[in-house]
Motif scaffolding. Structure first.
Motif, PDB file in Angstrom:
ATOM      1  N   VAL A   1       8.444  13.501   3.755  1.00 53.65           N
ATOM      2  CA  VAL A   1       8.692  14.549   3.252  1.00 53.65           C
ATOM      3  C   VAL A   1      10.288  13.585   3.039  1.00 53.65           C
ATOM      4  CG1 VAL A   1       7.441  15.840   3.929  1.00 53.65           C
ATOM      5  CG2 VAL A   1       9.918  15.233   5.644  1.00 53.65           C
ATOM      6  N   PHE A   2      11.096  14.627   1.468  1.00 55.12           N
ATOM      7  CA  PHE A   2      12.068  13.884   1.256  1.00 55.12           C
ATOM      8  C   PHE A   2      13.004  14.949   1.340  1.00 55.12           C
ATOM      9  CE2 PHE A   2       9.341  10.344   0.211  1.00 55.12           C
ATOM     10  CZ  PHE A   2      10.423   9.728   0.857  1.00 55.12           C
ATOM     11  N   ARG A   3      13.157  16.305   1.649  1.00 56.03           N
ATOM     12  CA  ARG A   3      13.788  17.425   1.592  1.00 56.03           C
ATOM     13  C   ARG A   3      15.302  17.241   1.640  1.00 56.03           C
ATOM     14  NH1 ARG A   3      11.190  18.186   6.819  1.00 56.03           N
ATOM     15  NH2 ARG A   3       9.233  19.647   6.067  1.00 56.03           N
ATOM     16  N   SER A   4      15.895  16.354   1.844  1.00 53.79           N
ATOM     17  CA  SER A   4      17.390  16.432   1.519  1.00 53.79           C
ATOM     18  C   SER A   4      17.914  15.818   0.336  1.00 53.79           C
ATOM     19  CB  SER A   4      18.480  15.009   2.335  1.00 53.79           C
ATOM     20  OG  SER A   4      18.202  14.052   2.254  1.00 53.79           O
ATOM     21  N   SER A   5      16.945  15.595   0.145  1.00 52.81           N
ATOM     22  CA  SER A   5      17.105  15.096  -2.039  1.00 52.81           C
ATOM     23  C   SER A   5      15.467  16.231  -2.912  1.00 52.81           C
ATOM     24  CB  SER A   5      16.469  13.382  -2.333  1.00 52.81           C
ATOM     25  OG  SER A   5      17.013  12.429  -0.683  1.00 52.81           O
ATOM     26  N   PRO A   6      15.527  16.930  -3.198  1.00 54.56           N
ATOM     27  CA  PRO A   6      15.475  17.403  -3.571  1.00 54.56           C
ATOM     28  C   PRO A   6      14.692  17.623  -5.435  1.00 54.56           C
ATOM     29  CG  PRO A   6      17.009  19.252  -4.114  1.00 54.56           C
ATOM     30  CD  PRO A   6      17.313  17.627  -2.713  1.00 54.56           C
ATOM     31  N   GLY A   7      15.687  16.811  -5.773  1.00 56.56           N
ATOM     32  CA  GLY A   7      15.065  15.413  -6.809  1.00 56.56           C
ATOM     33  C   GLY A   7      14.111  14.451  -7.064  1.00 56.56           C
ATOM     34  N   PHE A   8      14.021  14.142  -5.822  1.00 56.67           N
ATOM     35  CA  PHE A   8      13.324  13.253  -5.471  1.00 56.67           C
ATOM     36  C   PHE A   8      11.933  14.141  -5.049  1.00 56.67           C
ATOM     37  CE2 PHE A   8      10.395  10.210  -3.145  1.00 56.67           C
ATOM     38  CZ  PHE A   8      11.146   9.559  -3.883  1.00 56.67           C
TER      39      PHE A   8
ATOM     40  N   TRP B   1      10.819   3.594   1.876  1.00 58.22           N
ATOM     41  CA  TRP B   1      10.120   3.844   1.546  1.00 58.22           C
ATOM     42  C   TRP B   1       9.934   4.742  -0.248  1.00 58.22           C
ATOM     43  CZ3 TRP B   1       6.095   1.064   2.007  1.00 58.22           C
ATOM     44  CH2 TRP B   1       5.964  -0.141   3.086  1.00 58.22           C
ATOM     45  N   GLY B   2      11.045   5.754  -0.761  1.00 55.91           N
ATOM     46  CA  GLY B   2      11.233   6.158  -1.546  1.00 55.91           C
ATOM     47  C   GLY B   2      11.190   5.488  -2.922  1.00 55.91           C
TER      48      GLY B   2
ATOM     49  N   GLU C   1       6.566  15.180  -6.347  1.00 57.94           N
ATOM     50  CA  GLU C   1       5.272  15.974  -6.581  1.00 57.94           C
ATOM     51  C   GLU C   1       4.643  15.372  -7.705  1.00 57.94           C
ATOM     52  OE1 GLU C   1       4.561  21.165  -6.436  1.00 57.94           O
ATOM     53  OE2 GLU C   1       6.745  20.186  -6.199  1.00 57.94           O
ATOM     54  N   ALA C   2       5.521  15.311  -8.791  1.00 59.79           N
ATOM     55  CA  ALA C   2       4.146  14.698  -9.972  1.00 59.79           C
ATOM     56  C   ALA C   2       3.404  13.647  -9.680  1.00 59.79           C
ATOM     57  CB  ALA C   2       5.958  15.164 -10.722  1.00 59.79           C
TER      58      ALA C   2
ATOM     59  N   GLN D   1       1.107  -1.277  -0.143  1.00 56.82           N
ATOM     60  CA  GLN D   1       0.255  -0.054   0.228  1.00 56.82           C
ATOM     61  C   GLN D   1       0.913   0.950   0.272  1.00 56.82           C
ATOM     62  OE1 GLN D   1      -3.490  -0.026   2.724  1.00 56.82           O
ATOM     63  NE2 GLN D   1      -3.109   2.254   3.540  1.00 56.82           N
ATOM     64  N   LEU D   2       1.189   2.406  -1.170  1.00 57.78           N
ATOM     65  CA  LEU D   2       1.616   2.904  -1.458  1.00 57.78           C
ATOM     66  C   LEU D   2       0.519   4.304  -1.471  1.00 57.78           C
ATOM     67  CD1 LEU D   2       3.826   2.498  -4.376  1.00 57.78           C
ATOM     68  CD2 LEU D   2       4.369   2.514  -1.586  1.00 57.78           C
ATOM     69  N   LEU D   3      -0.800   4.532  -0.892  1.00 60.55           N
ATOM     70  CA  LEU D   3      -1.946   5.235  -1.144  1.00 60.55           C
ATOM     71  C   LEU D   3      -1.881   5.351  -0.120  1.00 60.55           C
ATOM     72  CD1 LEU D   3      -3.970   4.731  -3.568  1.00 60.55           C
ATOM     73  CD2 LEU D   3      -2.370   5.923  -3.754  1.00 60.55           C
ATOM     74  N   GLY D   4      -1.592   6.917   0.487  1.00 60.21           N
ATOM     75  CA  GLY D   4      -1.877   7.349   2.746  1.00 60.21           C
ATOM     76  C   GLY D   4      -0.211   6.870   2.309  1.00 60.21           C
ATOM     77  N   PRO D   5      -0.236   6.384   4.498  1.00 60.61           N
ATOM     78  CA  PRO D   5       0.290   6.037   5.024  1.00 60.61           C
ATOM     79  C   PRO D   5       1.029   4.617   4.396  1.00 60.61           C
ATOM     80  CG  PRO D   5      -0.872   7.050   6.530  1.00 60.61           C
ATOM     81  CD  PRO D   5      -2.380   6.588   5.596  1.00 60.61           C
ATOM     82  N   PRO D   6       2.067   4.485   4.015  1.00 58.42           N
ATOM     83  CA  PRO D   6       2.884   3.398   3.248  1.00 58.42           C
ATOM     84  C   PRO D   6       2.801   2.338   4.038  1.00 58.42           C
ATOM     85  CG  PRO D   6       4.532   4.484   3.653  1.00 58.42           C
ATOM     86  CD  PRO D   6       2.956   5.517   3.790  1.00 58.42           C
TER      87      PRO D   6
END
Length: 624
Positions: free
Chosen positions: A125-132, A32-33, A137-138, A9-14
């Motif tokens: 959130v993945f603040r240390s990985s702006p590309g990811f 998870w990412g 987001e997309a 399950q990746l929709l909502g909390p994984p």
């Protein structure tokens, strides 16, 4: 029912479950990412790519990736496979991934998911990985768009099945998710009316109209108010039986062919009423499908009404054992989904056309729609062969409009790959077929792409003439799609001639032209928006960041991955960290050489481009 052995399950909390019991989750958001990225990847990514996308801040990015892959293998269990370079993920046999069900399952399966309606990897959130983060987001926007499409399809299906209350629930949720999409409001009003609450339907018309005026500054189309007033078709005065209804159908079809849209649609409504009166289910189904097709193709702003009619007629045709009528209905429903960039639903309808065994015309249209949808989605490996097959089959069939569409869409495929030597003869032939067959109203479609070839080869005056004609013809026939793509071309011509202000004015109007009605081809709107961003970023226009954000959001929501790449490239030129990494990540999944050329010319983060050197326009509207 067979019990599911492994669910992701990746929709909502994984979360992970096995045999119905929770599995200890991987530690850290990066695990998870990485898992979500591998699940969504259409082409296996290299280890170097994954390390730069997710672990660039680590002292040893490849080592951090190896550790994370090893940890994931333990959590996925011995029946899963995860490794190699490029990295390949194979989940245990029979595994169910909720985002795959959302993308490819039925609407009943999708709406039953525990995380239906929630964000992908909600809360992470993945603040240390702006590309990811940009990639995620997309993907979240794409999930949101897919969710809305599922709700729309579910409401229409339930409405056709007579369950208006359940349809109203789904339509209400759709409107909450997409409050500025008029089609959703039209659908909700129809559901409320069908559920026996005309007062609520009229109130919602007023509320929706006020919302659209306040938020968008636009007036809703007549379709919104028409949805609150139940149609009252009257039986024909001289119709006494089946033969009379058939005559009515023929007369209505002749009126439509002659361009008498209002008379043709009225005649079809009467045919529906008369067929119901004599209780001839086959004729009711046929009349409804013909009426739905007329509302979709002959009307302006009536696709939502046409969709409801088509769903009812198609379901009735299937229950009456009339596969030819059902196949035509599914083909027309697929066309509506395609125009709205609801590509998953369009493909499901085309699958029905093929499984039922539609006519040769149905099957060629299925190839045209499917091939163009794959191209819109960036699936070049399948789009090209599908469109070539559509052309071969349409040539044998001899249907003029079908042949023009096949030629144009295959020409567009090669044009956007910058394969001009292949695109040019295809587009020239499409224009020749329009002239020879008197298909004047279709001319702006191939003509606009042929104008792009002229721009790419330096013939600015030739391009201007083509775009001016395409735009004028679009205005003459009242087609916002043709107006939009013609105006887009005129904006690029103005930029090529050095008139920055005129270019930005024309290009800012082009997407809005396509939004003027709720049933236009949404790809054109986003394509026009990309051209605006290209010119705005190149000239350092004040509105460039906002336009780029709008492009990325709209393209991602509709799954238009190539245009998402272009939006990310614009972001990189504006200096956004991680944008170029995210763009290259997504471009590697697509396989369009023109995108690789675009990204190779995009400067790394930190080298903000305010104005680039002038050069010729490329067919993919590469930054000037």
């Amino acid at each position: 029912m067979e019990r599911l052995t492994f669910q992701l399950q990746l929709l909502g909390p994984p979360r992970l479950t096995s045999a119905g019991a929770p599995v200890e989750p991987p530690r850290g958001t990066k695990s998870w990412g990485l898992l979500a990225y591998l699940v969504r990847a259409q082409v296996a990514p290299t280890r170097g790519h994954l390390a730069s996308l997710l672990f660039s801040e680590a002292d040893d990015p490849l080592g951090a990736l190896r550790w994370t892959l090893s940890a994931l293998r333990r959590h996925l269990g011995p029946d899963a496979e995860l490794g190699d370079d490029p990295v390949r993920l194979r989940l245990p046999p029979g595994a169910v991934v909720d985002v795959d069900v959302l993308d490819r399952g039925t609407w009943r399966q999708a709406t039953a998911l525990p995380g239906f309606g929630q964000d992908l990897l909600a809360g992470l959130v993945f603040r240390s990985s702006p590309g990811f983060e940009l990639w995620l987001e997309a993907e979240r926007r794409h999930v949101d768009g897919t969710t809305s499409a599922v709700l729309h399809h579910a409401a229409l299906a339930l409405l056709a099945a007579g369950d208006a209350r359940a349809a109203t629930r789904h339509a209400t949720e759709l409107v909450c998710r997409s409050p500025y999409e008029e089609n959703g409001h039209v659908l909700l009003v129809r559901c409320l009316r069908a559920a026996g609450d005309p007062d609520a339907a009229r109130r919602h018309v007023d509320d929706a109209a006020e919302l659209l005026r306040r938020a968008l500054g636009t007036e809703p189309t007549a379709a919104l108010r028409a949805a609150a007033a139940a149609p009252h078709p009257t039986p024909g005065r001289s119709v006494s039986g089946r033969s009379g209804v058939l005559v009515q159908l023929q007369a209505a079809e002749a009126a439509l062919a002659a361009g008498a849209t209002e008379a043709g649609v009225h005649g079809l409504w009467s045919a529906v009423a008369d067929a119901r009166r004599i209780e001839d289910h086959e004729l009711v189904a046929r009349s409804l499908v013909e009426l739905g097709a007329a509302l979709v193709h002959a009307g302006r702003g009536t696709d939502e009404e046409g969709a409801a009619v088509l769903h009812e007629g198609t379901a009735l045709a299937e229950s009456a054992g009339r596969p030819a009528i059902a196949a035509r209905g599914w083909r027309e429903i697929a066309w509506i989904h395609f125009l709205r960039a609801e590509y998953v639903q369009a493909e499901a309808c085309l699958d029905r056309v093929e499984s039922i065994g539609g006519s040769d015309e149905d099957l060629v249209w299925a190839d045209v729609i499917r091939g163009t949808a794959h191209h819109d989605l960036g699936r070049h490996d399948s789009a090209g062969p599908l469109l070539q097959r559509a052309l071969d089959r349409s040539e044998r069939l001899g249907d003029g409009p079908l042949l023009v569409y096949a030629l144009t869409h295959l020409g567009r495929f090669h044009l956007l790959r910058e394969e001009l030597d292949v695109a040019t003869p295809l587009l020239d032939r499409a224009l020749e077929e329009c002239a020879a067959r008197g298909l004047t109203a279709l001319t702006p479609w191939p003509e606009s792409f042929r104008g792009e070839v002229d721009l790419a080869t330096g013939d600015v005056d030739g391009a201007a003439a083509r775009f001016e004609h395409a735009h004028a013809m679009g205005c003459q026939v009242g087609d916002p799609c043709w107006e939009s793509i013609g105006m887009r071309g005129l904006g690029l011509v103005a930029d090529a001639r050095g008139d920055r202000d005129d270019a930005l004015e024309l290009l800012s109007q082009a997407p809005a032209q396509c939004r003027r009605l709720p049933d236009t081809y949404r790809w054109i709107e986003v394509y026009a928006l990309d051209a605006l961003c290209s010119v705005a970023v190149a000239h350092g226009a004040e509105g460039a960041p906002a336009w780029v954000g709008q492009l990325e959001s709209t393209a991602a929501r509709r799954g238009l991955r190539e245009l998402v790449v272009r939006a990310l490239a614009h972001r990189a030129r504006l200096g956004e960290p991680g944008a170029l990494v995210a763009a290259r990540s997504l471009a590697a999944q697509i396989g369009n050489p023109a995108l690789q050329a675009l990204l190779s010319s995009t400067p790394p983060t930190g080298q903000r481009v305010v104005a680039a050197p002038r050069r010729r326009h490329l067919t993919t509207t590469e930054l000037a």
